[in-house]
Design a protein around this motif. Structure first.
Motif, PDB file in Angstrom:
ATOM      1  N   SER A 141      46.300  57.727  36.384  1.00  0.00           N
ATOM      2  CA  SER A 141      45.507  57.468  37.262  1.00  0.00           C
ATOM      3  C   SER A 141      43.886  58.007  37.771  1.00  0.00           C
ATOM      4  CB  SER A 141      46.110  58.040  38.374  1.00  0.00           C
ATOM      5  OG  SER A 141      45.129  56.260  39.449  1.00  0.00           O
ATOM      6  N   ASP A 142      43.008  57.285  37.749  1.00  0.00           N
ATOM      7  CA  ASP A 142      41.894  58.133  37.821  1.00  0.00           C
ATOM      8  C   ASP A 142      41.907  57.936  39.445  1.00  0.00           C
ATOM      9  OD1 ASP A 142      41.239  57.567  35.703  1.00  0.00           O
ATOM     10  OD2 ASP A 142      40.520  55.143  35.408  1.00  0.00           O
ATOM     11  N   GLU A 143      41.983  57.883  40.423  1.00  0.00           N
ATOM     12  CA  GLU A 143      41.830  58.444  42.163  1.00  0.00           C
ATOM     13  C   GLU A 143      42.708  59.705  42.223  1.00  0.00           C
ATOM     14  OE1 GLU A 143      40.949  56.679  43.645  1.00  0.00           O
ATOM     15  OE2 GLU A 143      40.938  54.892  42.162  1.00  0.00           O
ATOM     16  N   PRO A 144      41.962  60.209  43.115  1.00  0.00           N
ATOM     17  CA  PRO A 144      42.661  61.812  43.474  1.00  0.00           C
ATOM     18  C   PRO A 144      44.378  61.603  43.816  1.00  0.00           C
ATOM     19  CG  PRO A 144      40.386  60.776  44.537  1.00  0.00           C
ATOM     20  CD  PRO A 144      41.101  59.539  43.573  1.00  0.00           C
ATOM     21  N   ARG A 145      44.832  62.601  43.357  1.00  0.00           N
ATOM     22  CA  ARG A 145      45.993  62.606  43.936  1.00  0.00           C
ATOM     23  C   ARG A 145      46.277  63.559  44.876  1.00  0.00           C
ATOM     24  NH1 ARG A 145      49.262  62.115  39.099  1.00  0.00           N
ATOM     25  NH2 ARG A 145      51.217  63.321  40.184  1.00  0.00           N
ATOM     26  N   SER A 146      47.254  63.000  45.649  1.00  0.00           N
ATOM     27  CA  SER A 146      47.655  63.646  46.575  1.00  0.00           C
ATOM     28  C   SER A 146      48.903  64.600  46.846  1.00  0.00           C
ATOM     29  CB  SER A 146      48.249  62.603  47.465  1.00  0.00           C
ATOM     30  OG  SER A 146      48.995  63.209  49.149  1.00  0.00           O
ATOM     31  N   ALA A 147      48.499  66.154  47.193  1.00  0.00           N
ATOM     32  CA  ALA A 147      49.354  66.571  47.039  1.00  0.00           C
ATOM     33  C   ALA A 147      50.620  67.312  47.878  1.00  0.00           C
ATOM     34  CB  ALA A 147      48.794  68.190  47.584  1.00  0.00           C
ATOM     35  N   ALA A 148      50.706  65.783  48.794  1.00  0.00           N
ATOM     36  CA  ALA A 148      51.770  65.355  49.367  1.00  0.00           C
ATOM     37  C   ALA A 148      53.392  65.444  48.777  1.00  0.00           C
ATOM     38  CB  ALA A 148      51.498  64.650  50.532  1.00  0.00           C
ATOM     39  N   PRO A 149      54.115  65.886  48.377  1.00  0.00           N
ATOM     40  CA  PRO A 149      55.470  65.194  47.914  1.00  0.00           C
ATOM     41  C   PRO A 149      56.014  64.035  48.434  1.00  0.00           C
ATOM     42  CG  PRO A 149      56.307  66.897  49.607  1.00  0.00           C
ATOM     43  CD  PRO A 149      54.300  66.432  49.699  1.00  0.00           C
ATOM     44  N   VAL A 150      56.850  63.506  47.352  1.00  0.00           N
ATOM     45  CA  VAL A 150      57.471  62.065  47.988  1.00  0.00           C
ATOM     46  C   VAL A 150      58.597  62.822  49.001  1.00  0.00           C
ATOM     47  CG1 VAL A 150      58.448  60.538  46.690  1.00  0.00           C
ATOM     48  CG2 VAL A 150      56.816  61.257  45.107  1.00  0.00           C
ATOM     49  N   THR A 151      58.654  61.173  49.726  1.00  0.00           N
ATOM     50  CA  THR A 151      59.970  62.007  50.475  1.00  0.00           C
ATOM     51  C   THR A 151      60.811  60.562  50.305  1.00  0.00           C
ATOM     52  OG1 THR A 151      58.679  61.032  52.298  1.00  0.00           O
ATOM     53  CG2 THR A 151      58.056  62.963  51.853  1.00  0.00           C
ATOM     54  N   ALA A 152      62.020  60.858  51.059  1.00  0.00           N
ATOM     55  CA  ALA A 152      63.324  59.989  51.054  1.00  0.00           C
ATOM     56  C   ALA A 152      64.093  60.656  52.283  1.00  0.00           C
ATOM     57  CB  ALA A 152      64.235  59.711  49.957  1.00  0.00           C
ATOM     58  N   THR A 153      64.379  59.058  52.954  1.00  0.00           N
ATOM     59  CA  THR A 153      65.345  59.438  54.784  1.00  0.00           C
ATOM     60  C   THR A 153      66.738  59.229  54.206  1.00  0.00           C
ATOM     61  OG1 THR A 153      63.133  59.186  55.354  1.00  0.00           O
ATOM     62  CG2 THR A 153      65.201  59.047  56.721  1.00  0.00           C
ATOM     63  N   THR A 154      67.137  59.679  54.139  1.00  0.00           N
ATOM     64  CA  THR A 154      68.609  59.252  54.129  1.00  0.00           C
ATOM     65  C   THR A 154      69.330  58.878  56.049  1.00  0.00           C
ATOM     66  OG1 THR A 154      69.559  61.399  54.646  1.00  0.00           O
ATOM     67  CG2 THR A 154      69.636  60.540  52.917  1.00  0.00           C
ATOM     68  N   TRP A 155      70.007  57.421  56.096  1.00  0.00           N
ATOM     69  CA  TRP A 155      70.582  57.507  57.552  1.00  0.00           C
ATOM     70  C   TRP A 155      72.204  57.712  57.417  1.00  0.00           C
ATOM     71  CZ3 TRP A 155      67.416  56.104  60.661  1.00  0.00           C
ATOM     72  CH2 TRP A 155      66.395  55.845  60.754  1.00  0.00           C
ATOM     73  N   GLY A 156      72.424  58.100  57.937  1.00  0.00           N
ATOM     74  CA  GLY A 156      74.085  58.514  58.688  1.00  0.00           C
ATOM     75  C   GLY A 156      74.289  59.108  57.917  1.00  0.00           C
ATOM     76  N   ASN A 157      76.072  59.506  58.081  1.00  0.00           N
ATOM     77  CA  ASN A 157      76.839  60.663  56.949  1.00  0.00           C
ATOM     78  C   ASN A 157      77.236  60.033  55.931  1.00  0.00           C
ATOM     79  OD1 ASN A 157      78.342  62.864  56.228  1.00  0.00           O
ATOM     80  ND2 ASN A 157      79.649  62.842  57.344  1.00  0.00           N
ATOM     81  N   THR A 158      76.440  59.464  54.328  1.00  0.00           N
ATOM     82  CA  THR A 158      76.210  59.440  53.502  1.00  0.00           C
ATOM     83  C   THR A 158      76.824  60.199  52.579  1.00  0.00           C
ATOM     84  OG1 THR A 158      74.113  59.223  52.636  1.00  0.00           O
ATOM     85  CG2 THR A 158      74.248  57.790  53.710  1.00  0.00           C
ATOM     86  N   ARG A 159      76.929  59.823  51.348  1.00  0.00           N
ATOM     87  CA  ARG A 159      77.556  60.778  50.408  1.00  0.00           C
ATOM     88  C   ARG A 159      76.286  60.907  49.751  1.00  0.00           C
ATOM     89  NH1 ARG A 159      81.398  57.097  50.170  1.00  0.00           N
ATOM     90  NH2 ARG A 159      83.412  57.449  49.513  1.00  0.00           N
ATOM     91  N   THR A 160      75.304  60.638  49.674  1.00  0.00           N
ATOM     92  CA  THR A 160      74.141  61.235  49.119  1.00  0.00           C
ATOM     93  C   THR A 160      73.560  62.035  50.288  1.00  0.00           C
ATOM     94  OG1 THR A 160      73.233  59.321  48.620  1.00  0.00           O
ATOM     95  CG2 THR A 160      71.939  60.825  48.528  1.00  0.00           C
ATOM     96  N   ARG A 161      73.501  62.024  51.261  1.00  0.00           N
ATOM     97  CA  ARG A 161      73.315  62.960  52.119  1.00  0.00           C
ATOM     98  C   ARG A 161      74.445  64.278  52.384  1.00  0.00           C
ATOM     99  NH1 ARG A 161      75.648  64.609  56.451  1.00  0.00           N
ATOM    100  NH2 ARG A 161      74.650  66.326  57.762  1.00  0.00           N
ATOM    101  N   ARG A 162      75.373  64.369  52.224  1.00  0.00           N
ATOM    102  CA  ARG A 162      76.098  65.277  52.113  1.00  0.00           C
ATOM    103  C   ARG A 162      75.781  66.074  50.903  1.00  0.00           C
ATOM    104  NH1 ARG A 162      80.017  61.192  54.014  1.00  0.00           N
ATOM    105  NH2 ARG A 162      81.035  61.578  51.786  1.00  0.00           N
ATOM    106  N   ASN A 163      75.856  65.016  49.250  1.00  0.00           N
ATOM    107  CA  ASN A 163      75.757  66.044  48.422  1.00  0.00           C
ATOM    108  C   ASN A 163      74.179  66.599  48.236  1.00  0.00           C
ATOM    109  OD1 ASN A 163      78.224  64.906  47.398  1.00  0.00           O
ATOM    110  ND2 ASN A 163      77.485  63.295  45.990  1.00  0.00           N
ATOM    111  N   PHE A 164      73.370  66.021  48.904  1.00  0.00           N
ATOM    112  CA  PHE A 164      71.797  67.024  48.943  1.00  0.00           C
ATOM    113  C   PHE A 164      72.351  68.320  49.500  1.00  0.00           C
ATOM    114  CE2 PHE A 164      68.543  63.462  49.010  1.00  0.00           C
ATOM    115  CZ  PHE A 164      68.993  63.847  46.633  1.00  0.00           C
ATOM    116  N   HIS A 165      73.256  68.127  50.930  1.00  0.00           N
ATOM    117  CA  HIS A 165      73.068  69.532  51.142  1.00  0.00           C
ATOM    118  C   HIS A 165      73.930  70.343  50.470  1.00  0.00           C
ATOM    119  CE1 HIS A 165      71.827  69.607  55.729  1.00  0.00           C
ATOM    120  NE2 HIS A 165      72.189  68.003  55.283  1.00  0.00           N
TER     121      HIS A 165
END
Length: 235
Positions: free
Chosen positions: A57-81
Motif C-alpha cells: 500500500s502507498d498509504e501510511p501504515r498504522s503502528a497499531a496492531p490488529v485486534t480481535a474480541t472473544t465473547w464468552g468462555n470459548t475454546r479460542t479464549r481458553r486456548n489463547f490463555h
C-alpha cells in the motif's frame, strides 16, 4: 511454523499480515487445545483505525496492531490463555465458515487444506469486560510467521455474504442482549438470498447452519413453510 517460545523476537522484526485488512475481516483461527488437537473457530479481525494493515500500500501504515474480541468462555479464549496464540487463516469456502462458527471442528494440523493464506500469531489480552451478562476479552494479534499458499481471482457472490451474516445472526440467538424475533427475521431473509444467489457451497453451508443451530424450530409452522430448504445440498 516457528516455535514462538524459542526466541525473543522484537516487534520491529515481526512479519506483516499477508493480506490487506480493512474494517472487520472475517477469518478462521486454529488454536491448540489440551487434547493436542487444533480447534477451528471463526474470528473477526479488526484493522487499526484510520489505516489498512496491508503488505502492499502507498498509504501510511498504522503502528497499531490488529485486534480481535472473544465473547464468552470459548475454546479460542481458553486456548489463547493457555498457548498464547494460534494460526489465523483466510478461506473462501462458506462451508468452512459455518463449521468454524457453529460446530466443533478439530484438526490434527494447524493449517487447513482450504486456507489461501495463514498467519501464526501471538495473542496478548489487552482489555476485558462484561456486556449484558456475557464476558468479552480483547486481544492484540502479533504476526510471527506468514505464508500465502494459494492465490485466487476474487469474485462477488451475494449468497456467500448471506452465509457469513447468517452465522453471525445464528450465533447470537442465545445472547440475551439480542432480540430473537429480529434475528429470526434476518435468518429468513438470508436463507432467501442464498436460495436466489448462492451456489452449491453456499446451500450446503446453510444446511449445516440449520442442523447445528436449529433456528428453524423457533419459527411458527406457517412461517417455516415459506423459508427455502437446503437439505438436498448436503447429499
Amino acid at each position: 511454523m516457528t516455535d514462538s517460545g524459542e526466541a525473543d523476537v522484537s516487534a520491529e522484526s515481526l512479519p506483516e499480515w499477508p493480506v490487506a485488512l480493512r474494517g472487520v475481516t472475517e477469518s478462521v483461527v486454529t488454536t491448540l487445545g489440551p487434547n493436542d488437537r487444533w480447534n477451528v473457530a471463526a474470528l473477526g479481525l479488526h484493522a487499526p483505525d484510520g489505516a489498512d494493515a496491508t503488505v502492499e500500500s502507498d498509504e501510511p501504515r498504522s503502528a497499531a496492531p490488529v485486534t480481535a474480541t472473544t465473547w464468552g468462555n470459548t475454546r479460542t479464549r481458553r486456548n489463547f490463555h493457555r498457548e498464547g496464540g494460534g494460526v489465523v487463516q483466510f478461506v473462501s469456502d462458506p462451508r468452512t465458515f459455518v463449521e468454524s462458527a457453529v460446530t466443533i471442528r478439530e484438526e490434527a494440523e494447524p493449517v487447513l487444506p482450504e486456507a489461501h493464506a495463514w498467519v501464526e500469531i501471538e495473542a496478548e489480552q489487552v482489555a476485558s469486560g462484561e456486556s449484558e451478562g456475557t464476558r468479552w476479552e480483547r486481544w492484540e494479534l502479533h504476526p510471527v510467521e506468514t505464508a500465502v499458499t494459494e492465490q485466487t481471482v476474487p469474485t462477488i457472490n451475494r449468497g456467500f455474504g448471506a452465509v457469513i451474516e447468517a452465522t453471525v445472526a445464528a450465533s447470537r440467538l442465545e445472547v440475551p442482549a439480542y432480540d430473537t424475533d429480529v434475528l429470526l427475521a434476518r435468518l429468513r431473509h438470508l436463507a432467501d438470498v442464498v436460495d436466489r444467489c448462492g451456489g452449491h457451497p453456499e446451500r450446503a453451508a446453510f444446511a449445516t447452519l440449520d442442523e447445528a443451530t436449529g433456528w428453524r424450530d423457533r419459527l411458527s409452522a406457517d412461517v417455516a413453510d415459506d423459508v427455502p430448504q437446503f437439505d438436498e445440498a448436503r447429499r
